[in-house]
Design a protein around this motif. Structure first.
Motif, short mmCIF file in Angstrom:
data_model
loop_
_atom_site.label_atom_id
_atom_site.label_comp_id
_atom_site.label_asym_id
_atom_site.label_seq_id
_atom_site.Cartn_x
_atom_site.Cartn_y
_atom_site.Cartn_z
N UNK A 55 0.83 -1.21 0.00
CA UNK A 55 0.00 0.00 0.00
C UNK A 55 0.87 1.25 0.00
N UNK A 56 2.12 1.11 0.44
CA UNK A 56 3.08 2.20 0.43
C UNK A 56 4.46 1.59 0.61
N UNK A 57 5.49 2.39 0.28
CA UNK A 57 6.88 1.93 0.37
C UNK A 57 7.69 2.87 1.26
N UNK A 58 8.64 2.30 1.99
CA UNK A 58 9.55 3.06 2.84
C UNK A 58 10.98 2.71 2.44
N UNK A 59 11.80 3.74 2.22
CA UNK A 59 13.18 3.54 1.78
C UNK A 59 14.16 4.28 2.66
N UNK A 60 15.38 3.76 2.72
CA UNK A 60 16.51 4.56 3.15
C UNK A 60 16.94 5.42 1.97
N UNK A 61 17.75 6.45 2.23
CA UNK A 61 18.06 7.39 1.15
C UNK A 61 18.80 6.74 -0.02
N UNK A 62 19.81 5.92 0.26
CA UNK A 62 20.61 5.35 -0.83
C UNK A 62 19.75 4.46 -1.73
N UNK A 63 18.93 3.60 -1.13
CA UNK A 63 18.07 2.72 -1.93
C UNK A 63 17.01 3.54 -2.67
N UNK A 64 16.50 4.58 -2.02
CA UNK A 64 15.52 5.45 -2.67
C UNK A 64 16.09 6.04 -3.95
N UNK A 86 5.41 3.27 -8.98
CA UNK A 86 5.08 4.57 -9.56
C UNK A 86 3.65 5.03 -9.31
N UNK A 87 2.85 4.20 -8.65
CA UNK A 87 1.46 4.61 -8.40
C UNK A 87 1.11 4.63 -6.91
N UNK A 88 2.01 4.19 -6.05
CA UNK A 88 1.71 4.12 -4.62
C UNK A 88 2.62 5.08 -3.85
#
Length: 201
Positions: A55-64, A86-88
């Motif tokens: 339903x949503x994604x959480x990243x660290x900066x490097x992976x983002x 690209x849609x969530x």
């Protein structure tokens, strides 16, 4: 929201540079791209399904930044991973990123534990972390992970950043699911369950 992590890890615990030869050469790492050759169609179908269930994604900066430059510029939204990313909504944990260029991105800074706690309490659904080894370690240390998908790749890389540090918190894990894919990758799904029990004699 249930917070899940999905991590590709070698048998010796390496998470660095799994995707491509030049993906992450920090620290003199020279053995990138160790996971890709062992991802058969069944393993890829599993990964596609995981992304689709987010339903949503959480990243660290490097992976983002890595994902934004690769997945964020693709327009083939029929691809399960491209479509999901690209849609969530996307959240990135960073105290230095101020102007994210990937659409529908929110930067979480300051008290990260509180910000993620609010996200988890806010709604039903699944907040997914992919890769982001440093963030995954931090989330585990802070008791914020509800479930872990470990895709264990049958290779000893012999160098590179490990998922778990040489010294860190001890965590008991309940095994929820286990399966093997044709080329030898195994999936272990765990739920953190407090501290381990130790033998007393």
């Amino acid at each position: 929201m249930k917070l899940t992590t999905t991590t590709q890890v070698s048998v010796d615990g390496v998470v660095q540079g799994n995707g491509g030869r030049d993906e992450n050469r920090s620290g003199g790492f020279e053995r990138g791209g160790w996971a890709g050759p062992l991802f058969d169609s069944e393993a890829m179908t599993f990964v596609d399904q995981v992304y689709q269930s987010a339903d949503a994604f959480l990243f660290g900066r490097r992976t983002y930044e890595l994902f934004a430059s690769y997945w964020g510029v693709r327009e083939d939204l029929g691809n399960p991973i491209v479509g999901a990313l690209n849609t969530k909504p996307k959240y990135v944990a960073s105290n230095t990123l101020t102007e994210p260029r990937w659409a529908d991105t929110t930067v979480l800074s300051g008290d990260l534990a509180a910000a993620i706690g609010e996200l988890k309490a806010k709604s039903a659904g699944e907040l997914q972390v992919h890769g982001s080894g440093a963030l995954t370690r931090w989330l585990l240390e802070n008791g914020l992970v509800d479930e872990m998908n470990l895709l264990i790749v049958p290779v000893v890389v012999g160098q590179g950043t490990r998922l778990f540090p040489a010294t860190g918190p001890d965590i008991a894990l309940d095994l929820v699911e286990s399966r093997a894919f044709p080329k030898g990758i195994t999936l272990q799904v765990y739920r953190p369950a407090g501290r381990p029990e130790y033998a007393t004699d």
